[in-house]
Design an enzyme around this catalytic site. Structure first.
Site, PDB file in Angstrom:
ATOM      1  N   GLU A  33     -62.498  67.809 -64.497  1.00  0.00           N
ATOM      2  CA  GLU A  33     -62.109  66.719 -63.686  1.00  0.00           C
ATOM      3  C   GLU A  33     -63.190  65.446 -64.511  1.00  0.00           C
ATOM      4  O   GLU A  33     -63.988  65.834 -65.525  1.00  0.00           O
ATOM      5  CB  GLU A  33     -62.643  67.028 -62.528  1.00  0.00           C
ATOM      6  CG  GLU A  33     -62.255  65.614 -61.608  1.00  0.00           C
ATOM      7  CD  GLU A  33     -61.278  64.552 -62.071  1.00  0.00           C
ATOM      8  OE1 GLU A  33     -60.504  65.316 -61.278  1.00  0.00           O
ATOM      9  OE2 GLU A  33     -61.535  63.554 -62.259  1.00  0.00           O
ATOM     10  N   SER A  47     -52.366  55.725 -47.573  1.00  0.00           N
ATOM     11  CA  SER A  47     -52.796  55.225 -46.642  1.00  0.00           C
ATOM     12  C   SER A  47     -53.397  56.379 -45.373  1.00  0.00           C
ATOM     13  O   SER A  47     -53.415  56.536 -44.576  1.00  0.00           O
ATOM     14  CB  SER A  47     -51.528  55.307 -45.877  1.00  0.00           C
ATOM     15  OG  SER A  47     -50.789  53.938 -46.196  1.00  0.00           O
ATOM     16  N   GLY A  48     -53.285  57.589 -45.687  1.00  0.00           N
ATOM     17  CA  GLY A  48     -54.202  58.646 -45.177  1.00  0.00           C
ATOM     18  C   GLY A  48     -53.105  59.432 -44.268  1.00  0.00           C
ATOM     19  O   GLY A  48     -53.395  59.886 -42.743  1.00  0.00           O
ATOM     20  N   HIS A  51     -46.515  62.311 -43.418  1.00  0.00           N
ATOM     21  CA  HIS A  51     -45.906  61.773 -42.389  1.00  0.00           C
ATOM     22  C   HIS A  51     -44.853  63.006 -41.621  1.00  0.00           C
ATOM     23  O   HIS A  51     -45.197  64.196 -42.187  1.00  0.00           O
ATOM     24  CB  HIS A  51     -45.253  61.013 -43.911  1.00  0.00           C
ATOM     25  CG  HIS A  51     -45.610  59.634 -44.314  1.00  0.00           C
ATOM     26  ND1 HIS A  51     -45.133  59.009 -43.801  1.00  0.00           N
ATOM     27  CD2 HIS A  51     -46.093  59.792 -45.726  1.00  0.00           C
ATOM     28  CE1 HIS A  51     -46.605  57.567 -44.482  1.00  0.00           C
ATOM     29  NE2 HIS A  51     -47.344  58.464 -45.900  1.00  0.00           N
ATOM     30  N   VAL A 177     -60.410  66.174 -69.964  1.00  0.00           N
ATOM     31  CA  VAL A 177     -59.287  67.037 -71.235  1.00  0.00           C
ATOM     32  C   VAL A 177     -59.411  66.601 -72.478  1.00  0.00           C
ATOM     33  O   VAL A 177     -58.051  65.374 -71.966  1.00  0.00           O
ATOM     34  CB  VAL A 177     -58.407  67.981 -70.358  1.00  0.00           C
ATOM     35  CG1 VAL A 177     -57.242  68.791 -71.357  1.00  0.00           C
ATOM     36  CG2 VAL A 177     -58.576  68.993 -69.313  1.00  0.00           C
ATOM     37  N   LYS A 348     -45.833  61.088 -55.873  1.00  0.00           N
ATOM     38  CA  LYS A 348     -46.314  59.327 -55.285  1.00  0.00           C
ATOM     39  C   LYS A 348     -45.851  59.861 -53.505  1.00  0.00           C
ATOM     40  O   LYS A 348     -46.511  60.975 -53.306  1.00  0.00           O
ATOM     41  CB  LYS A 348     -44.588  58.590 -55.426  1.00  0.00           C
ATOM     42  CG  LYS A 348     -43.755  59.228 -55.176  1.00  0.00           C
ATOM     43  CD  LYS A 348     -42.299  58.800 -55.348  1.00  0.00           C
ATOM     44  CE  LYS A 348     -41.839  58.838 -54.409  1.00  0.00           C
ATOM     45  NZ  LYS A 348     -40.242  58.590 -54.377  1.00  0.00           N
ATOM     46  N   SER A 349     -46.126  58.972 -52.986  1.00  0.00           N
ATOM     47  CA  SER A 349     -45.959  58.983 -51.604  1.00  0.00           C
ATOM     48  C   SER A 349     -44.607  59.834 -51.308  1.00  0.00           C
ATOM     49  O   SER A 349     -43.728  59.873 -52.101  1.00  0.00           O
ATOM     50  CB  SER A 349     -46.652  57.768 -50.530  1.00  0.00           C
ATOM     51  OG  SER A 349     -46.240  58.329 -49.167  1.00  0.00           O
ATOM     52  N   THR A 353     -48.921  64.333 -47.956  1.00  0.00           N
ATOM     53  CA  THR A 353     -48.501  65.099 -46.935  1.00  0.00           C
ATOM     54  C   THR A 353     -48.011  66.524 -47.297  1.00  0.00           C
ATOM     55  O   THR A 353     -48.211  67.790 -47.110  1.00  0.00           O
ATOM     56  CB  THR A 353     -47.750  65.152 -46.676  1.00  0.00           C
ATOM     57  OG1 THR A 353     -48.095  63.579 -46.148  1.00  0.00           O
ATOM     58  CG2 THR A 353     -46.216  65.386 -45.006  1.00  0.00           C
TER      59      THR A 353
HETATM   60  C1  LIG Z   1     -51.036  53.091 -52.069  1.00  0.00           C
HETATM   61  C2  LIG Z   1     -49.998  54.660 -51.335  1.00  0.00           C
HETATM   62  C3  LIG Z   1     -50.491  55.201 -50.274  1.00  0.00           C
HETATM   63  C4  LIG Z   1     -49.648  56.584 -50.431  1.00  0.00           C
HETATM   64  N1  LIG Z   1     -50.470  56.629 -49.218  1.00  0.00           N
HETATM   65  C5  LIG Z   1     -49.792  57.894 -48.927  1.00  0.00           C
HETATM   66  C6  LIG Z   1     -49.416  58.543 -47.254  1.00  0.00           C
HETATM   67  O1  LIG Z   1     -50.387  57.741 -46.577  1.00  0.00           O
HETATM   68  N2  LIG Z   1     -49.609  59.892 -47.641  1.00  0.00           N
HETATM   69  C7  LIG Z   1     -48.773  60.911 -48.333  1.00  0.00           C
HETATM   70  O2  LIG Z   1     -48.595  62.086 -48.337  1.00  0.00           O
HETATM   71  N3  LIG Z   1     -48.684  60.064 -49.495  1.00  0.00           N
HETATM   72  C8  LIG Z   1     -49.371  59.262 -49.580  1.00  0.00           C
HETATM   73  N4  LIG Z   1     -49.376  58.894 -51.274  1.00  0.00           N
HETATM   74  C9  LIG Z   1     -49.912  59.594 -51.883  1.00  0.00           C
HETATM   75  C10 LIG Z   1     -50.784  60.698 -52.193  1.00  0.00           C
HETATM   76  O3  LIG Z   1     -51.638  59.280 -52.359  1.00  0.00           O
HETATM   77  C11 LIG Z   1     -51.357  61.240 -53.784  1.00  0.00           C
HETATM   78  O4  LIG Z   1     -49.682  61.997 -54.261  1.00  0.00           O
HETATM   79  C12 LIG Z   1     -51.913  61.776 -53.886  1.00  0.00           C
HETATM   80  O5  LIG Z   1     -52.949  61.282 -53.402  1.00  0.00           O
HETATM   81  C13 LIG Z   1     -51.784  62.545 -55.596  1.00  0.00           C
HETATM   82  O6  LIG Z   1     -53.058  62.959 -55.546  1.00  0.00           O
HETATM   83  P1  LIG Z   1     -53.071  63.869 -57.410  1.00  0.00           P
HETATM   84  O7  LIG Z   1     -54.337  65.338 -57.121  1.00  0.00           O
HETATM   85  O8  LIG Z   1     -51.859  64.610 -57.521  1.00  0.00           O
HETATM   86  O9  LIG Z   1     -53.242  63.192 -57.774  1.00  0.00           O
HETATM   87  P2  LIG Z   1     -54.563  61.935 -58.010  1.00  0.00           P
HETATM   88  O10 LIG Z   1     -55.712  61.428 -56.854  1.00  0.00           O
HETATM   89  O11 LIG Z   1     -54.307  60.997 -58.659  1.00  0.00           O
HETATM   90  O12 LIG Z   1     -55.758  63.226 -58.837  1.00  0.00           O
HETATM   91  C14 LIG Z   1     -56.187  63.391 -60.638  1.00  0.00           C
HETATM   92  C15 LIG Z   1     -57.016  63.933 -61.112  1.00  0.00           C
HETATM   93  O13 LIG Z   1     -56.816  64.035 -62.515  1.00  0.00           O
HETATM   94  C16 LIG Z   1     -58.303  63.448 -63.366  1.00  0.00           C
HETATM   95  N5  LIG Z   1     -57.741  63.557 -64.223  1.00  0.00           N
HETATM   96  C17 LIG Z   1     -56.917  62.412 -65.257  1.00  0.00           C
HETATM   97  N6  LIG Z   1     -56.530  62.583 -66.826  1.00  0.00           N
HETATM   98  C18 LIG Z   1     -57.456  63.783 -66.441  1.00  0.00           C
HETATM   99  C19 LIG Z   1     -58.260  64.368 -67.788  1.00  0.00           C
HETATM  100  N7  LIG Z   1     -57.822  63.575 -68.876  1.00  0.00           N
HETATM  101  N8  LIG Z   1     -59.105  65.418 -67.928  1.00  0.00           N
HETATM  102  C20 LIG Z   1     -59.328  65.842 -66.663  1.00  0.00           C
HETATM  103  N9  LIG Z   1     -59.254  64.972 -65.179  1.00  0.00           N
HETATM  104  C21 LIG Z   1     -58.394  64.570 -65.451  1.00  0.00           C
HETATM  105  C22 LIG Z   1     -58.266  62.044 -62.678  1.00  0.00           C
HETATM  106  O14 LIG Z   1     -59.519  61.284 -62.678  1.00  0.00           O
HETATM  107  C23 LIG Z   1     -58.440  62.747 -61.271  1.00  0.00           C
HETATM  108  O15 LIG Z   1     -58.991  63.192 -60.469  1.00  0.00           O
HETATM  109  C24 LIG Z   1     -50.012  57.594 -51.379  1.00  0.00           C
HETATM  110  C25 LIG Z   1     -50.272  56.646 -52.630  1.00  0.00           C
HETATM  111  C26 LIG Z   1     -50.505  55.592 -52.663  1.00  0.00           C
HETATM  112  C27 LIG Z   1     -50.789  55.049 -54.507  1.00  0.00           C
END
Ligand SMILES: Cc1cc2nc3c(=O)[nH]c(=O)nc-3n(C[C@H](O)[C@H](O)[C@H](O)COP(=O)(O)OP(=O)(O)OC[C@H]3O[C@@H](n4cnc5c(N)ncnc54)[C@H](O)[C@@H]3O)c2cc1C
Length: 374
Positions: A33, A47-48, A51, A177, A348-349, A353
């Site tokens: 990370e 939004s936490g 759904h 990375v 995305k959202s 969930t």
């Molecule tokens: C406004 C908003 C509202 C939402 N509301 C909801 C909701 O109510 N319910 C729901 O189900 N979903 C919701 N979502 C969707 C949900 O938040 C995301 O789908 C989820 O958080 C995605 O998680 P992730 O682990 O893919 O991404 P991230 O949390 O972005 O994690 C990716 C990680 O990769 C790391 N990274 C990036 N590049 C590198 C690299 N080169 N080397 C090492 N590490 C790296 C980053 O630092 C980060 O920690 C919402 C999203 C948004 C933006």
């Protein structure tokens, strides 16, 4: 040099959920990370809401994984993991006859997505006002969904990480990375850690890098998707404002502001108002907040609950949805030329969930290729 079965790039909810599932299945797994803490990007700025599953477009992968994921929370994560969550029904409110049509469409979409009729109900004005007396009195009707929850996504990610760690998973923070080299049997994943370069050897790589998943995929010429970003800003109100709500997440019908602006309780007692939906955001600006949008959020909050004191701000926050330009759907697939590399992108959202379902799907994909190796 330690050799791992799997390197997971990114310690958001998705990377950590996948790591947890793989560690449970006995894989030697490490998460790298770039940030100094886990769950600091999109996983923190959302939004936490878990759904019910009535909103996604039927037939899309994200619609299927929403429903499966929500059921996995109910059957497993809520029971097995220690993190803050609450059962909170949701209401999508129609403020006019025309909006009522949108509410009815959402009802039928929910049924098409596989929700039971007992989980959804269209309420009359009187029924809505009985449930939430402070709601805008011009409310016409609403869609009630009784299978939604609120969670603390950051503490959930920590709970998953603690279980993965107990199953011998490893985590390297401050490891960005920068390069991935593939050979016939292995990958060399190089990270920048302060001024040093650290290289991990592994058999499989999982790309869960959120907004940077395109750049990670590009490192082995496996970028067969393009990402854009849509930011959502929030205003978190003081706990005193909780008295204006009984116990519902209240959505406006979807508009230009996206899937629906909400006024919602948070597990720690604050009230969440937002998000906006701002297109074409730069990667460096995915968590930016500005005062121009604060006014819009406050106005929308008052449209839902006129007595809400939107000046009692505790915190402003934001997050951006990573969106696959080609499909507007989740990307969960092997690299075309190498089944030992899996891209998880465009989450995305409802990614939060869907997280338990994504973790199972990806761990099954890894299992399948491992069996092929034997
Ligand atoms: C406004 C908003 C509202 C939402 N509301 C909801 C909701 O109510 N319910 C729901 O189900 N979903 C919701 N979502 C969707 C949900 O938040 C995301 O789908 C989820 O958080 C995605 O998680 P992730 O682990 O893919 O991404 P991230 O949390 O972005 O994690 C990716 C990680 O990769 C790391 N990274 C990036 N590049 C590198 C690299 N080169 N080397 C090492 N590490 C790296 C980053 O630092 C980060 O920690 C919402 C999203 C948004 C933006």
């Amino acid at each position: 040099m330690t050799k791992y079965d799997v390197v997971v790039v990114g310690a958001g909810i998705i990377g950590i959920a996948v790591c947890d599932e793989l560690a449970k299945r006995g894989f030697k797994v490490v998460v790298v990370e770039k940030n100094p803490k886990i769950a600091e990007e999109t996983t923190e700025g959302n939004s936490g809401i878990i759904h019910g599953g009535f909103d996604p477009t039927p037939g899309k992968l994200n619609a299927k994984l929403n429903l499966v994921g929500r059921k996995l929370y109910e059957e497993k994560w809520f029971k097995e993991l220690d993190f803050p969550w609450q059962k909170v029904d949701s209401l999508v409110i129609a403020l006019s006859e025309k909006e009522k049509e949108a509410v009815e469409k959402l009802y039928y979409r929910g049924i098409e997505n596989g929700l039971q009729p007992s989980e959804l109900k269209i309420l009359t004005q009187k029924e809505v006002r009985n449930l939430e007396p402070n709601i805008n009195p011009i409310v016409d009707s609403a869609l009630l969904c009784t299978s939604s929850y609120i969670v603390d996504p950051v503490l959930l990610t920590y709970a998953l990480w603690n279980r993965a760690k107990a199953n011998k998973a490893e985590l390297f923070l401050n490891h960005q990375v920068t390069k991935i080299k593939e050979s016939k049997t292995d990958f060399l994943v190089t990270c920048k850690n302060l001024d040093q370069e650290v290289t991990f050897t592994c058999k499989k790589v999982i790309n869960a890098a959120g907004h940077y998943a395109d750049e990670i995929a590009k490192m082995i010429k496996a970028q067969d998707f393009n990402l854009i970003r849509r930011r959502g800003q929030y205003c978190i109100l003081e706990k005193t404002e909780a008295q204006t709500l009984k116990n519902h997440v209240i959505f406006l019908v979807p508009t230009i502001y996206g899937k629906g602006v909400i006024v919602a309780p948070m597990p720690d007692g604050h009230i969440l108002v937002g998000p906006t939906a701002e297109e074409n955001i730069a990667k460096a600006d995915t968590r930016l907040v500005d005062f121009k949008h604060l006014k819009i959020i406050q106005k929308l909050g008052k449209k839902i609950i006129p007595s809400l004191n939107v000046e009692r701000i505790s915190k402003l926050t934001s997050g951006s949805r990573p969106i696959c330009q080609e499909t507007d759907d989740f990307v969960i697939r092997y690299a075309k030329h190498n089944q030992n590399f899996i891209n998880i992108a465009g989450i995305k959202s409802p990614g939060l969930t869907a997280a338990p379902a994504i973790a199972l799907q990806v761990a099954d994909m890894i299992d399948r290729t491992r069996k092929g190796e034997k």
